[in-house]
Design an enzyme around this catalytic site. Structure first.
Site, short mmCIF file in Angstrom:
data_model
loop_
_atom_site.label_atom_id
_atom_site.label_comp_id
_atom_site.label_asym_id
_atom_site.label_seq_id
_atom_site.Cartn_x
_atom_site.Cartn_y
_atom_site.Cartn_z
N ASP A 20 -6.06 0.98 -6.98
CA ASP A 20 -4.73 1.02 -6.35
C ASP A 20 -3.82 0.14 -7.20
O ASP A 20 -4.28 -0.61 -8.07
CB ASP A 20 -4.82 0.49 -4.91
CG ASP A 20 -3.48 0.50 -4.20
OD1 ASP A 20 -2.69 1.44 -4.39
OD2 ASP A 20 -3.20 -0.46 -3.44
N SER A 21 -2.53 0.16 -6.88
CA SER A 21 -1.60 -0.73 -7.55
C SER A 21 -1.91 -2.20 -7.24
O SER A 21 -1.54 -3.09 -8.00
CB SER A 21 -0.17 -0.42 -7.09
OG SER A 21 -0.09 -0.55 -5.67
N TYR A 59 3.87 0.34 -7.31
CA TYR A 59 4.09 1.62 -8.00
C TYR A 59 5.25 2.40 -7.35
O TYR A 59 5.84 3.26 -7.97
CB TYR A 59 2.85 2.51 -7.89
CG TYR A 59 1.68 2.18 -8.80
CD1 TYR A 59 1.78 1.21 -9.80
CD2 TYR A 59 0.48 2.86 -8.68
CE1 TYR A 59 0.70 0.93 -10.63
CE2 TYR A 59 -0.60 2.59 -9.51
CZ TYR A 59 -0.49 1.63 -10.48
OH TYR A 59 -1.55 1.36 -11.30
N GLY A 60 5.48 2.11 -6.08
CA GLY A 60 6.36 2.96 -5.27
C GLY A 60 7.78 3.07 -5.76
O GLY A 60 8.50 4.00 -5.40
N CYS A 80 -4.58 5.31 -3.50
CA CYS A 80 -3.14 5.07 -3.51
C CYS A 80 -2.44 6.42 -3.37
O CYS A 80 -2.64 7.32 -4.19
CB CYS A 80 -2.77 4.42 -4.84
SG CYS A 80 -1.01 4.21 -5.10
N ASN A 81 -1.65 6.55 -2.32
CA ASN A 81 -0.92 7.80 -2.09
C ASN A 81 0.08 8.06 -3.22
O ASN A 81 0.28 9.20 -3.65
CB ASN A 81 -0.15 7.73 -0.77
CG ASN A 81 -1.06 7.63 0.43
OD1 ASN A 81 -1.31 8.62 1.10
ND2 ASN A 81 -1.57 6.44 0.72
N THR A 82 0.73 7.00 -3.70
CA THR A 82 1.77 7.13 -4.72
C THR A 82 1.16 7.64 -6.02
O THR A 82 1.68 8.56 -6.65
CB THR A 82 2.44 5.76 -4.94
OG1 THR A 82 2.89 5.27 -3.68
CG2 THR A 82 3.60 5.85 -5.90
N GLU A 116 1.30 -7.40 -0.42
CA GLU A 116 0.84 -8.08 -1.64
C GLU A 116 1.00 -9.59 -1.54
O GLU A 116 0.15 -10.34 -2.00
CB GLU A 116 1.65 -7.60 -2.86
CG GLU A 116 1.28 -6.25 -3.38
CD GLU A 116 -0.18 -6.11 -3.79
OE1 GLU A 116 -0.65 -6.94 -4.59
OE2 GLU A 116 -0.84 -5.17 -3.31
N THR A 176 -1.54 3.18 1.35
CA THR A 176 -2.76 2.47 1.75
C THR A 176 -2.49 1.00 2.13
O THR A 176 -3.24 0.40 2.88
CB THR A 176 -3.83 2.55 0.65
OG1 THR A 176 -3.27 2.15 -0.61
CG2 THR A 176 -4.34 3.98 0.51
N HIS A 177 -1.40 0.45 1.60
CA HIS A 177 -1.05 -0.93 1.99
C HIS A 177 -0.74 -1.03 3.49
O HIS A 177 -0.94 -2.07 4.10
CB HIS A 177 0.19 -1.40 1.23
CG HIS A 177 -0.06 -1.84 -0.17
ND1 HIS A 177 -0.32 -0.98 -1.20
CD2 HIS A 177 -0.06 -3.08 -0.72
CE1 HIS A 177 -0.47 -1.66 -2.33
NE2 HIS A 177 -0.33 -2.94 -2.06
N1 DGL Z 1 -0.84 1.57 -2.01
C1 DGL Z 1 0.01 2.51 -2.61
C2 DGL Z 1 0.13 3.81 -1.84
O1 DGL Z 1 -0.79 4.17 -1.15
C3 DGL Z 1 1.25 2.11 -3.36
C4 DGL Z 1 2.03 0.94 -2.98
C5 DGL Z 1 2.94 0.55 -4.14
O2 DGL Z 1 2.39 0.08 -5.13
O3 DGL Z 1 4.14 0.78 -4.04
O4 DGL Z 1 1.11 4.50 -1.94
#
Ligand code: DGL
Length: 261
Positions: free
Chosen positions: A6-7, A38-39, A69-71, A148, A181-182
């Site tokens: 993940d990020s 990442y978002g 990570c969804n992103t 984070e 996921t966060h």
């Molecule tokens: N945990 C990540 C997700 O599921 C991304 C969060 C991020 O880095 O912006 O999208």
């Protein structure tokens, strides 16, 4: 070995579900903490990170990789699969399908990063799995960063979460999909806000079940965990108890390490 990345810390919610479902599997978790979040990044950047980290995990001997990570899944899982066709890859996508099925009001909401919220992949997921269901997509900039920094009890942030959810609940959304996921780690903030009005939908257990199906001999290791981070590995390790995952600490084969990917 199963590689999960993940990020940053969000994918630990997926790691925990996989560790519960596959207690003997050896797991390596990579947090791209040098580049989180990442978002708010563009797709080309996310794709480059996913290919670099995926390559790193495959080189380390991972025979199953989870994009936790969804992103990253929305922006780059197709590129990852094309680059590593021999490695099974499990992506994480917002639980639109189970939410649409469970919704009595035929109205659900998806909370996600800016990148996921605008992605073609989410639009397609909604088209394919939420026919006849109203889907409100709410981008939540800054939420992953709150996780984070472990600022989970910040009252200003709790108020912001309430403000974001109020119009969705007032309009009748009865399933709130955690599309990042966060956000699993924000459940203690979200639950009192939605109580009696909506359910939170998280896909970590479904992802773990998919890993069980694909693991094969990878399921039978020594139950060891390796933590890797592209920056500040010690913060990643310290996050385990802070996020209620202290039970994973005894699995650590060695202290969290910095990895260059
Ligand atoms: N945990 C990540 C997700 O599921 C991304 C969060 C991020 O880095 O912006 O999208």
């Amino acid at each position: 070995m199963i590689g999960i990345f993940d990020s940053g810390l969000g994918g630990l919610s997926v790691l925990a579900a996989i560790a519960r479902a596959l207690p003997q599997a050896d797991l390596v978790y990579f947090a791209d903490t040098a580049h989180v979040p990442y978002g708010d990044k563009d797709d080309a950047f996310i794709r480059a990170r996913v290919l670099a980290i995926g390559g790193h995990l495959v080189e380390r001997g991972c025979t199953l990789v989870v994009v936790a990570c969804n992103t990253a899944t929305a922006a780059a899982v197709a590129a990852f699969r094309a680059a590593f066709p021999a490695v099974p890859v499990v992506g994480v996508e917002p639980g639109v399908k189970p939410a649409a099925k469970a919704s009595r009001n035929r109205h659900i909401a998806v909370l996600a990063t800016v990148s996921t919220a605008r992605s073609e992949r989410l639009a397609r997921l909604i088209r394919e799995h939420a026919d006849g269901v109203r889907v409100d997509v709410a981008a939540c900039p800054g939420w992953a960063t709150k996780v984070e920094t472990l600022h989970l009890a910040d009252p200003d942030f709790a108020a912001e979460v309430g403000r974001q959810l109020a119009p969705l609940l007032d309009a009748g959304a009865d399933q709130i999909v955690l599309g990042c996921t966060h956000y699993a780690f924000l459940a203690p903030l979200l639950e009192p806000v939605v109580a009696g009005r909506a359910a939170l939908v998280d896909v970590a257990d479904a992802v773990a079940r998919q890993c069980v199906r694909l693991a094969g001999p990878t399921a039978h290791g020594r139950g060891r965990l390796h933590l890797l981070a592209s920056a500040q590995p010690e913060r990643l390790q310290a996050a385990l108890p802070a996020l209620g995952l202290h039970w994973l600490t005894p699995r650590l084969a060695q202290p969290a390490a910095r990895a260059h990917a």
